[in-house]
Design a protein around this motif. Sequence first.
Motif, PDB file in Angstrom:
ATOM      1  N   LEU A  70       0.703  -1.140  -0.005  1.00  0.00           N
ATOM      2  CA  LEU A  70       0.149   0.077   0.008  1.00  0.00           C
ATOM      3  C   LEU A  70       1.034   1.218   0.019  1.00  0.00           C
ATOM      4  O   LEU A  70       1.857   1.457   0.790  1.00  0.00           O
ATOM      5  CB  LEU A  70      -1.148  -0.006   1.301  1.00  0.00           C
ATOM      6  CG  LEU A  70      -1.756  -1.127   1.537  1.00  0.00           C
ATOM      7  CD1 LEU A  70      -2.436  -1.268   2.655  1.00  0.00           C
ATOM      8  CD2 LEU A  70      -2.854  -1.301   0.361  1.00  0.00           C
ATOM      9  N   GLU A 126       0.735   5.331  -0.026  1.00  0.00           N
ATOM     10  CA  GLU A 126       0.031   6.612  -0.032  1.00  0.00           C
ATOM     11  C   GLU A 126       0.752   7.801  -0.614  1.00  0.00           C
ATOM     12  O   GLU A 126       2.036   7.922  -0.928  1.00  0.00           O
ATOM     13  CB  GLU A 126      -0.118   7.026   1.470  1.00  0.00           C
ATOM     14  CG  GLU A 126      -1.058   6.158   2.343  1.00  0.00           C
ATOM     15  CD  GLU A 126      -0.203   5.081   2.950  1.00  0.00           C
ATOM     16  OE1 GLU A 126      -0.223   4.684   3.962  1.00  0.00           O
ATOM     17  OE2 GLU A 126       1.352   5.113   2.552  1.00  0.00           O
ATOM     18  N   GLY A 130       0.239   1.196   4.952  1.00  0.00           N
ATOM     19  CA  GLY A 130       1.202   1.770   3.928  1.00  0.00           C
ATOM     20  C   GLY A 130       2.057   2.703   5.022  1.00  0.00           C
ATOM     21  O   GLY A 130       2.217   2.403   6.183  1.00  0.00           O
ATOM     22  N   TYR A 169      -2.699   7.194   6.971  1.00  0.00           N
ATOM     23  CA  TYR A 169      -2.351   5.829   6.530  1.00  0.00           C
ATOM     24  C   TYR A 169      -3.424   5.225   5.958  1.00  0.00           C
ATOM     25  O   TYR A 169      -4.570   5.230   6.204  1.00  0.00           O
ATOM     26  CB  TYR A 169      -1.738   5.082   7.748  1.00  0.00           C
ATOM     27  CG  TYR A 169      -0.718   5.598   8.517  1.00  0.00           C
ATOM     28  CD1 TYR A 169      -0.986   6.374   9.626  1.00  0.00           C
ATOM     29  CD2 TYR A 169       0.551   5.028   8.225  1.00  0.00           C
ATOM     30  CE1 TYR A 169       0.045   6.910  10.212  1.00  0.00           C
ATOM     31  CE2 TYR A 169       1.852   5.549   8.897  1.00  0.00           C
ATOM     32  CZ  TYR A 169       1.340   6.396   9.936  1.00  0.00           C
ATOM     33  OH  TYR A 169       2.624   6.737  10.855  1.00  0.00           O
ATOM     34  N   CYS A 170      -3.169   4.315   4.939  1.00  0.00           N
ATOM     35  CA  CYS A 170      -4.053   3.416   4.252  1.00  0.00           C
ATOM     36  C   CYS A 170      -3.828   1.899   5.048  1.00  0.00           C
ATOM     37  O   CYS A 170      -2.620   1.548   4.905  1.00  0.00           O
ATOM     38  CB  CYS A 170      -3.705   3.555   2.954  1.00  0.00           C
ATOM     39  SG  CYS A 170      -4.855   2.378   1.679  1.00  0.00           S
ATOM     40  N   TRP A 219      -8.975   4.161   5.953  1.00  0.00           N
ATOM     41  CA  TRP A 219      -7.789   5.348   6.195  1.00  0.00           C
ATOM     42  C   TRP A 219      -7.789   5.901   7.668  1.00  0.00           C
ATOM     43  O   TRP A 219      -9.066   5.765   8.350  1.00  0.00           O
ATOM     44  CB  TRP A 219      -8.278   6.534   5.585  1.00  0.00           C
ATOM     45  CG  TRP A 219      -8.008   6.607   4.027  1.00  0.00           C
ATOM     46  CD1 TRP A 219      -8.886   6.279   3.086  1.00  0.00           C
ATOM     47  CD2 TRP A 219      -6.798   6.739   3.312  1.00  0.00           C
ATOM     48  NE1 TRP A 219      -8.247   6.442   1.628  1.00  0.00           N
ATOM     49  CE2 TRP A 219      -7.024   6.600   1.847  1.00  0.00           C
ATOM     50  CE3 TRP A 219      -5.354   7.303   3.722  1.00  0.00           C
ATOM     51  CZ2 TRP A 219      -5.781   6.953   1.167  1.00  0.00           C
ATOM     52  CZ3 TRP A 219      -4.850   7.401   2.882  1.00  0.00           C
ATOM     53  CH2 TRP A 219      -4.650   7.241   1.564  1.00  0.00           C
ATOM     54  N   SER A 270      -4.128   9.584  -1.927  1.00  0.00           N
ATOM     55  CA  SER A 270      -4.602   8.251  -2.918  1.00  0.00           C
ATOM     56  C   SER A 270      -3.597   7.298  -2.357  1.00  0.00           C
ATOM     57  O   SER A 270      -2.464   7.380  -1.604  1.00  0.00           O
ATOM     58  CB  SER A 270      -3.933   8.403  -4.332  1.00  0.00           C
ATOM     59  OG  SER A 270      -4.611   9.554  -4.869  1.00  0.00           O
ATOM     60  N   CYS A 271      -4.190   5.953  -2.427  1.00  0.00           N
ATOM     61  CA  CYS A 271      -3.637   4.705  -1.889  1.00  0.00           C
ATOM     62  C   CYS A 271      -3.488   3.914  -3.030  1.00  0.00           C
ATOM     63  O   CYS A 271      -4.533   3.111  -3.439  1.00  0.00           O
ATOM     64  CB  CYS A 271      -4.297   4.196  -0.659  1.00  0.00           C
ATOM     65  SG  CYS A 271      -3.719   2.447  -0.122  1.00  0.00           S
TER      66      CYS A 271
END
Length: 124
Positions: free
Chosen positions: A4, A6, A115, A95-96, A36, A21-22
């Motif tokens: 992942l 980001e 991520g 964070y994703c 998220w 965006s991820c």
Amino acid sequence: QVQLVESGGGLVQAGGSLRLSCAASGRTFSWYYMGWFRQAPGKEREFVAGITWSVGSTYYADSVKGRFTISRDNAKNMVYLQMNSLKPEDTAVYYCAAKLGVVITTTPDLYDDWGHGTQVTVSS
């Protein structure tokens, strides 16, 4: 191996907007729940928004409801967080995260993959 990544963070004035965006790879995400999260200095990581990859059902923390929108693009394996009407208290690393399963989950420890995060700073 799930990856992942980001992007989209930055510095913005209060009232402004950002889109995070991820990029997700390494799995077929049909049966995943994507979230998220954010973590401000000295605070615990908190849930912001989540979406089921398959049908796109969404869920939001009360603090961002009506201002943030989570979405996904199945064809591109992307998850987005559109953030409007940003406030200084939204400042955090975002964070994703991915979790196998389709149940709404707001607890960070229950997510399988993360991520590295992207910094969002909102100035007053």
